[in-house]
Design a protein around this motif. Structure first.
Motif, PDB file in Angstrom:
ATOM      1  N   UNK A   1       0.857  -1.188   0.000  1.00 33.56           N
ATOM      2  CA  UNK A   1       0.000   0.000   0.000  1.00 33.56           C
ATOM      3  C   UNK A   1       0.891   1.235   0.000  1.00 33.56           C
ATOM      4  N   UNK A   2       0.405   2.379  -0.502  1.00 28.91           N
ATOM      5  CA  UNK A   2       1.253   3.576  -0.627  1.00 28.91           C
ATOM      6  C   UNK A   2       1.800   4.037   0.713  1.00 28.91           C
ATOM      7  N   UNK A   3       3.041   4.530   0.702  1.00 34.00           N
ATOM      8  CA  UNK A   3       3.704   5.038   1.896  1.00 34.00           C
ATOM      9  C   UNK A   3       4.393   6.349   1.535  1.00 34.00           C
ATOM     10  N   UNK A   4       4.017   7.463   2.158  1.00 38.13           N
ATOM     11  CA  UNK A   4       4.704   8.727   1.862  1.00 38.13           C
ATOM     12  C   UNK A   4       6.197   8.628   2.168  1.00 38.13           C
ATOM     13  N   UNK A   5       6.960   9.436   1.490  1.00 38.71           N
ATOM     14  CA  UNK A   5       8.412   9.415   1.689  1.00 38.71           C
ATOM     15  C   UNK A   5       8.772   9.631   3.144  1.00 38.71           C
ATOM     16  N   UNK A   6       8.088  10.558   3.797  1.00 39.57           N
ATOM     17  CA  UNK A   6       8.448  10.891   5.174  1.00 39.57           C
ATOM     18  C   UNK A   6       8.030   9.830   6.171  1.00 39.57           C
ATOM     19  N   UNK A   7       7.273   8.828   5.735  1.00 33.15           N
ATOM     20  CA  UNK A   7       6.941   7.714   6.620  1.00 33.15           C
ATOM     21  C   UNK A   7       7.942   6.580   6.488  1.00 33.15           C
ATOM     22  N   UNK A   8       8.946   6.764   5.635  1.00 28.09           N
ATOM     23  CA  UNK A   8       9.991   5.753   5.452  1.00 28.09           C
ATOM     24  C   UNK A   8      11.231   6.189   6.222  1.00 28.09           C
ATOM     25  N   UNK A   9      11.570   5.507   7.307  1.00 24.99           N
ATOM     26  CA  UNK A   9      12.691   5.961   8.137  1.00 24.99           C
ATOM     27  C   UNK A   9      14.059   5.676   7.554  1.00 24.99           C
ATOM     28  N   UNK A  10      14.131   5.007   6.426  1.00 27.25           N
ATOM     29  CA  UNK A  10      15.400   4.787   5.742  1.00 27.25           C
ATOM     30  C   UNK A  10      15.111   4.687   4.250  1.00 27.25           C
ATOM     31  N   UNK A  11      16.113   4.919   3.397  1.00 24.53           N
ATOM     32  CA  UNK A  11      15.846   4.924   1.954  1.00 24.53           C
ATOM     33  C   UNK A  11      15.390   3.558   1.452  1.00 24.53           C
ATOM     34  N   UNK A  12      14.250   3.534   0.777  1.00 21.68           N
ATOM     35  CA  UNK A  12      13.714   2.317   0.173  1.00 21.68           C
ATOM     36  C   UNK A  12      13.166   2.681  -1.202  1.00 21.68           C
ATOM     37  N   UNK A  13      13.657   2.026  -2.228  1.00 21.56           N
ATOM     38  CA  UNK A  13      13.163   2.253  -3.586  1.00 21.56           C
ATOM     39  C   UNK A  13      11.873   1.463  -3.761  1.00 21.56           C
ATOM     40  N   UNK A  14      10.760   2.167  -3.952  1.00 22.36           N
ATOM     41  CA  UNK A  14       9.458   1.501  -4.028  1.00 22.36           C
ATOM     42  C   UNK A  14       8.936   1.370  -5.456  1.00 22.36           C
TER      43      UNK A  14
ATOM     44  N   UNK B   1       7.495  14.920  -2.933  1.00 23.64           N
ATOM     45  CA  UNK B   1       8.164  14.573  -4.185  1.00 23.64           C
ATOM     46  C   UNK B   1       9.626  14.977  -4.183  1.00 23.64           C
ATOM     47  N   UNK B   2       9.926  16.158  -3.633  1.00 23.40           N
ATOM     48  CA  UNK B   2      11.319  16.591  -3.544  1.00 23.40           C
ATOM     49  C   UNK B   2      12.119  15.663  -2.644  1.00 23.40           C
ATOM     50  N   UNK B   3      11.492  15.218  -1.551  1.00 27.86           N
ATOM     51  CA  UNK B   3      12.179  14.297  -0.647  1.00 27.86           C
ATOM     52  C   UNK B   3      12.486  12.974  -1.332  1.00 27.86           C
ATOM     53  N   UNK B   4      11.548  12.466  -2.122  1.00 24.87           N
ATOM     54  CA  UNK B   4      11.801  11.214  -2.819  1.00 24.87           C
ATOM     55  C   UNK B   4      12.906  11.386  -3.854  1.00 24.87           C
ATOM     56  N   UNK B   5      12.915  12.509  -4.559  1.00 21.99           N
ATOM     57  CA  UNK B   5      13.984  12.761  -5.526  1.00 21.99           C
ATOM     58  C   UNK B   5      15.341  12.836  -4.834  1.00 21.99           C
ATOM     59  N   UNK B   6      15.360  13.430  -3.650  1.00 20.25           N
ATOM     60  CA  UNK B   6      16.624  13.510  -2.907  1.00 20.25           C
ATOM     61  C   UNK B   6      17.088  12.115  -2.488  1.00 20.25           C
ATOM     62  N   UNK B   7      16.171  11.294  -1.987  1.00 23.19           N
ATOM     63  CA  UNK B   7      16.540   9.940  -1.558  1.00 23.19           C
ATOM     64  C   UNK B   7      16.980   9.088  -2.735  1.00 23.19           C
ATOM     65  N   UNK B   8      16.462   9.391  -3.920  1.00 24.12           N
ATOM     66  CA  UNK B   8      16.878   8.642  -5.107  1.00 24.12           C
ATOM     67  C   UNK B   8      18.343   8.883  -5.451  1.00 24.12           C
ATOM     68  N   UNK B   9      18.925   9.963  -4.922  1.00 26.13           N
ATOM     69  CA  UNK B   9      20.341  10.242  -5.155  1.00 26.13           C
ATOM     70  C   UNK B   9      21.230   9.374  -4.286  1.00 26.13           C
ATOM     71  N   UNK B  10      20.655   8.724  -3.256  1.00 19.91           N
ATOM     72  CA  UNK B  10      21.430   7.931  -2.308  1.00 19.91           C
ATOM     73  C   UNK B  10      21.458   6.481  -2.773  1.00 19.91           C
ATOM     74  N   UNK B  11      22.617   5.817  -2.858  1.00 20.06           N
ATOM     75  CA  UNK B  11      22.653   4.399  -3.237  1.00 20.06           C
ATOM     76  C   UNK B  11      21.837   3.575  -2.253  1.00 20.06           C
ATOM     77  N   UNK B  12      20.909   2.799  -2.762  1.00 24.18           N
ATOM     78  CA  UNK B  12      20.011   2.030  -1.916  1.00 24.18           C
ATOM     79  C   UNK B  12      20.447   0.573  -1.824  1.00 24.18           C
ATOM     80  N   UNK B  13      20.185  -0.087  -0.690  1.00 26.55           N
ATOM     81  CA  UNK B  13      20.555  -1.489  -0.540  1.00 26.55           C
ATOM     82  C   UNK B  13      19.544  -2.440  -1.136  1.00 26.55           C
TER      83      UNK B  13
END
Length: 420
Positions: free
Chosen positions: A124-137, A388-400
């Motif tokens: 189910x959808x999860x806002x970026x700010x509800x994700x406590x660590x970077x997760x590519x969804x 949306x800006x927060x998700x774009x910023x997290x997309x710059x971080x290498x994700x596990x």
């Protein structure tokens, strides 16, 4: 936390994937401490995913391919499956990031000695700010040389907006759900084929005495920059009723609230789970021009009246020329008569100063730059664009969560078996 056992049997019986799931408490269960059962829809998804993995892998024992965590949370069967599974598939929901067992499973899997692969599945959808660590969804994509299973563009869009649960509730196109499940299965099979074999001295988890991966995470930082005049530096003939001693005092809307717009924007940000910091444009410009590393997403709030200053307009053109998807721009149009009468001139200044922002991106982004006429519209735009800006910023971080393994780029035999 660990106990040493012979791992000879793990190679043959290791599940392809471990489905990590945060079950909802059963309000009708009166038994104290009772463990909630897995949701019916989740059980059916687990069955569907297991069958898809079996079909792509050619396994004759599909029941052993995927472990569903629900009834034995924290028990020895869960620990063995978590230690031996090739893939960790977190079923992402808001509740997932508040479930202590899910957080501990995540920690144990990513820190185990034998590398595994994270394959997140959006339920189910999860806002970026509800994700406590970077997760590519986004729906995962297998690595080369595998050709990804075809998924319709509308299926991808519905997956992003409603997750797998939303796709299950969409009877007009049941194939969309099936396509997404098969893509997930393809990524799982590829990762399992590439996984290193256990060695005899591998350790198995005896319990989950590890930290919750989500418990220690802080709020997401958010920069809020204001580009506006102060009362001592107004354009010629501009009235001063909307301004204060510094740019952060600017209040374009007459809605009965006395606090400056930047302060109220920070309150909205805190409601979204951000930790906001208010800056002037002068203080943030080095980040926008690449002279200082960005450590957060940003929202830039612009008063178009300041663009009468040619020097300021030239500086903003330099900002506009850069590709900064993690900076969102909002342009409030003050509600005083002077601004309404000057709207055409202000629009022309915006077009000449921010041509890139006004011609690229989503319609809501372009509209926010072109002008926002009241506080209600401003609040609505901010709530969507800040995330949306927060998700774009997290997309710059290498994700596990990548489905590729750097140590197995030349192992293509198993990859071909994951092909359709």
């Amino acid at each position: 936390m660990y106990e040493n056992r012979s791992a000879g049997r793990v190679r043959d019986k290791a599940p392809y994937f471990f489905l990590s799931y945060a079950p909802a408490p059963d309000p009708g269960d009166a038994a104290d401490g009772a463990r909630p059962a897995a949701d019916k829809n989740v059980k059916e998804f687990h069955t569907d995913l297991t069958r898809a993995v079996a079909g792509l892998s050619g396994s004759l024992t599909p029941s052993a391919l995927g472990y569903l965590d629900a009834a034995d949370r924290g028990g020895p069967a869960m620990a063995r499956a978590l230690q031996s599974s090739h893939c960790f598939v977190p079923l992402i929901t808001r509740r997932y990031f508040t479930d202590v067992y899910c957080g501990r499973q995540w920690t144990a899997f990513v820190n185990r000695a034998r590398r595994g692969t994270l394959v997140p599945a959006l339920w189910t959808p999860v806002p970026t700010t509800a994700r406590p660590l970077p997760v590519d969804l986004d729906l995962p994509v297998p690595g080369r040389p595998v050709t990804p299973m075809p998924v319709h563009d509308k299926a991808l869009d519905r997956y992003a907006k409603g997750g797998l649960y939303g796709l299950r509730q969409y009877p007009e196109h049941p194939e969309y759900y099936d396509q997404c499940v098969r893509r997930l299965a393809q990524c799982i099979v590829q990762a399992a084929r590439r996984a290193p074999r256990p060695v005899p001295d591998d350790a198995e988890f005896a319990d989950l005495d590890v930290p919750d991966a989500f418990a220690t995470s802080s709020w997401h930082p958010l920069g809020i920059a204001v580009l506006a005049p102060d009362v001592d530096h107004l354009p010629p003939d501009r009235g001063d009723t909307k301004y204060g001693n510094e740019p952060r005092d600017w209040q374009p809307f007459s809605d009965g609230l006395s606090s400056p717009l930047a302060q109220r924007t920070a309150e909205l940000a805190r409601n979204l789970g951000f930790a906001p910091e208010i800056r002037t444009y002068d203080e943030a410009e080095a980040v926008f021009l690449g002279q200082r590393e960005a450590t957060s997403p940003w929202v830039l709030i612009i008063d178009p009246w300041i663009l009468h200053d040619r020097t300021v307009a030239d500086r903003l053109r330099a900002f506009d020329a850069r590709d900064l998807p993690w900076v969102t721009v909002l342009t409030p149009m003050a509600d005083d008569p002077q601004t309404r009468q000057s709207r055409d001139r202000l629009d022309a200044l915006l077009r000449s100063t921010l041509p890139r922002r006004l011609s690229t991106g989503r319609a809501i982004q372009r509209g926010a730059v072109a002008g926002i006429d009241n506080s209600e519209a401003f609040n609505s735009r901010f709530l969507e664009l800040a995330d949306g800006a927060a998700q774009q910023y997290l997309n710059r971080v290498p994700l596990p969560s990548s489905t590729t393994s750097p140590s197995a780029s030349t192992d293509s035999q198993g990859d071909q078996e994951a092909q359709p």
